[in-house]
Motif scaffolding. Structure first.
Motif, mmCIF file in Angstrom:
data_model
loop_
_atom_site.group_PDB
_atom_site.id
_atom_site.type_symbol
_atom_site.label_atom_id
_atom_site.label_comp_id
_atom_site.label_asym_id
_atom_site.label_seq_id
_atom_site.Cartn_x
_atom_site.Cartn_y
_atom_site.Cartn_z
ATOM 1 N N THR A 296 15.081 1.294 20.579
ATOM 2 C CA THR A 296 14.035 0.566 21.305
ATOM 3 C C THR A 296 14.054 0.896 22.797
ATOM 4 O O THR A 296 12.988 1.015 23.414
ATOM 5 C CB THR A 296 14.211 -0.950 21.107
ATOM 6 N N ASN A 297 15.248 1.039 23.378
ATOM 7 C CA ASN A 297 15.332 1.382 24.805
ATOM 8 C C ASN A 297 14.739 2.750 25.092
ATOM 9 O O ASN A 297 14.091 2.956 26.121
ATOM 10 C CB ASN A 297 16.784 1.338 25.287
ATOM 11 N N THR A 298 14.968 3.690 24.176
ATOM 12 C CA THR A 298 14.436 5.043 24.366
ATOM 13 C C THR A 298 12.922 5.063 24.188
ATOM 14 O O THR A 298 12.186 5.605 25.029
ATOM 15 C CB THR A 298 15.085 6.011 23.371
ATOM 16 N N VAL A 299 12.447 4.466 23.092
ATOM 17 C CA VAL A 299 11.016 4.462 22.799
ATOM 18 C C VAL A 299 10.250 3.658 23.845
ATOM 19 O O VAL A 299 9.061 3.908 24.083
ATOM 20 C CB VAL A 299 10.757 3.905 21.382
ATOM 21 N N SER A 300 10.920 2.710 24.496
ATOM 22 C CA SER A 300 10.263 1.876 25.490
ATOM 23 C C SER A 300 9.641 2.705 26.614
ATOM 24 O O SER A 300 8.667 2.277 27.240
ATOM 25 C CB SER A 300 11.262 0.871 26.072
ATOM 26 N N PHE A 301 10.190 3.880 26.866
ATOM 27 C CA PHE A 301 9.676 4.718 27.943
ATOM 28 C C PHE A 301 8.335 5.360 27.598
ATOM 29 O O PHE A 301 7.723 5.997 28.458
ATOM 30 C CB PHE A 301 10.695 5.801 28.304
#
Length: 380
Positions: A296-301
């Protein structure tokens, strides 16, 4: 002479309120001072028989944690406002102001790339800072610079996509690229933050956090290997490199799994407290949460590219309302539309970038549990 005497006595009386101990003939003050001011204090009190100054180093058995004095490059200094909103860095913690300043301005520029509107933000922010001495004005001004830079990269000026040649790409004509590149850059930012966490762990001598934490060596092995493996697979590569990376992924997961038992052993406690079955179940769900947070942290970008598309789309609507295609656009509609987009979308983009900083960046390495160094009164 009378005025000077009264003023001196008044200053001493105000200072006395902060005394750690007060007696009839004297009072004791305790506090912190920067290394740069110690020699000056010694010189000022050297020939004053009424003052006795005792200097102790922070490593001489003092239990309290020293306050933190923020010291940043003048261009980065306004971003201390955002850092303090989250919390002042601890004394042994990396001050993230420089990293926030760089990433915030760049991400804002990517999401709000427009030569004309960026220039307006730069000038407006600069005027706000000069006239009101407001740090937010300086932040807006710096973000305006990067908006202008990425405006040239996109070939966009006041929403027109065909007036300037795109030095990099046009978001509306390269949708996949503008969505994928920020995710790749975001993965790099997350990795950098994990290295910051390693540095903080070394500074605080926290071995468990250094080796076994999801943002420590274990996390770097896992996340870095996953990114490298994904890159090799997408490139159509195979061979021993993939086997090595898969092994590193397994090693990273194993280190994270044994974090709690090893930490207990280091603290001379029982390795597994309570039921072993519950330990397995809790470990499984904790590991699942770790994997989910990485995803989720990666895709959040991806929101960075999405807002770049949103900006182009909103300006397309403004041009449609102004009948820009006819060659004789309604100037008032264009001006009002640009002002609306700059105000509304600029605010939204600013909040979204701050959200990325707080949740995707700070959560990896920063606690913000320190206290700021505030001199009592340098004139006393």
């Amino acid at each position: 002479k009378t005025y000077a005497t009264i003023k001196q006595l008044d200053s001493c009386f105000k200072l006395r309120k902060y005394a750690a101990c007060t007696k009839k003939d004297f009072y004791i003050l305790t506090g912190w001072a920067t290394e740069e001011t110690v020699n000056e204090m010694l010189l000022r009190t050297e020939h004053d028989d009424a003052v006795e100054l005792v200097i102790e180093d922070e490593n001489s058995g003092i239990n309290s944690t020293p306050p933190t004095k923020l010291k940043n490059f003048f261009l980065f200094r306004p971003f201390e406002m955002f850092v303090k909103m989250y919390g002042v860095p601890n004394y042994n913690e990396i001050d993230p102001t420089f990293f926030v300043a760089i990433t915030y301005a760049i991400l804002f520029g990517v999401m709000f790339g427009d030569v004309g509107q960026g220039a307006v933000l730069f000038i407006g922010g600069l005027l706000l800072y000069k006239l009101k001495k407001n740090d937010l004005g300086a932040i807006i001004s710096l973000c305006g610079v990067f908006s202008t830079v990425f405006g040239f990269a996109y070939g966009s000026i006041f929403g027109y996509e065909d007036k300037l040649p795109a030095l990099w790409l046009s978001p509306m004509h390269n949708i996949t690229t503008i969505l994928v590149y920020p995710v790749i850059a975001g993965a790099g930012i997350i990795l950098i933050c994990m290295f910051f966490n390693v540095i903080n762990a070394i500074r605080t001598k926290d071995i468990s956090r250094l080796l076994l934490d999801k943002n420590g060596i274990a996390g770097i092995l896992f996340y870095g290997s996953v990114l490298a493996l994904a890159g090799l697979v997408l490139a159509g590569k195979s061979g021993i490199a993939i086997t090595i990376l898969a092994s590193l992924i397994g090693l990273g997961l194993l280190l994270m799994i044994v974090k709690e038992p090893v930490t207990h052993i280091m603290k001379k406690k029982k390795a597994i407290e309570g039921s072993k079955v519950m330990f397995v179940v809790e470990t499984f769900f904790e590991l699942f949460e770790v994997l989910l947070s990485f995803i989720t942290n990666t895709v959040s970008f991806v929101r960075v590219g999405a807002f770049a598309l949103s900006h182009a789309g909103m300006m397309g609507v403004v041009h449609l309302l102004a009948d820009a295609a006819s060659g004789k656009p309604n100037i008032i509609v264009l001006i009002l539309g640009n002002l609306l987009v700059m105000g509304l979308e600029g605010l939204i983009v600013g909040i979204q970038v701050l959200r990325l900083e707080f949740y995707e960046v700070f959560s990896r390495f920063y606690t913000g549990r320190g206290r700021e160094f505030r001199p009592f009164n340098k004139n006393v």
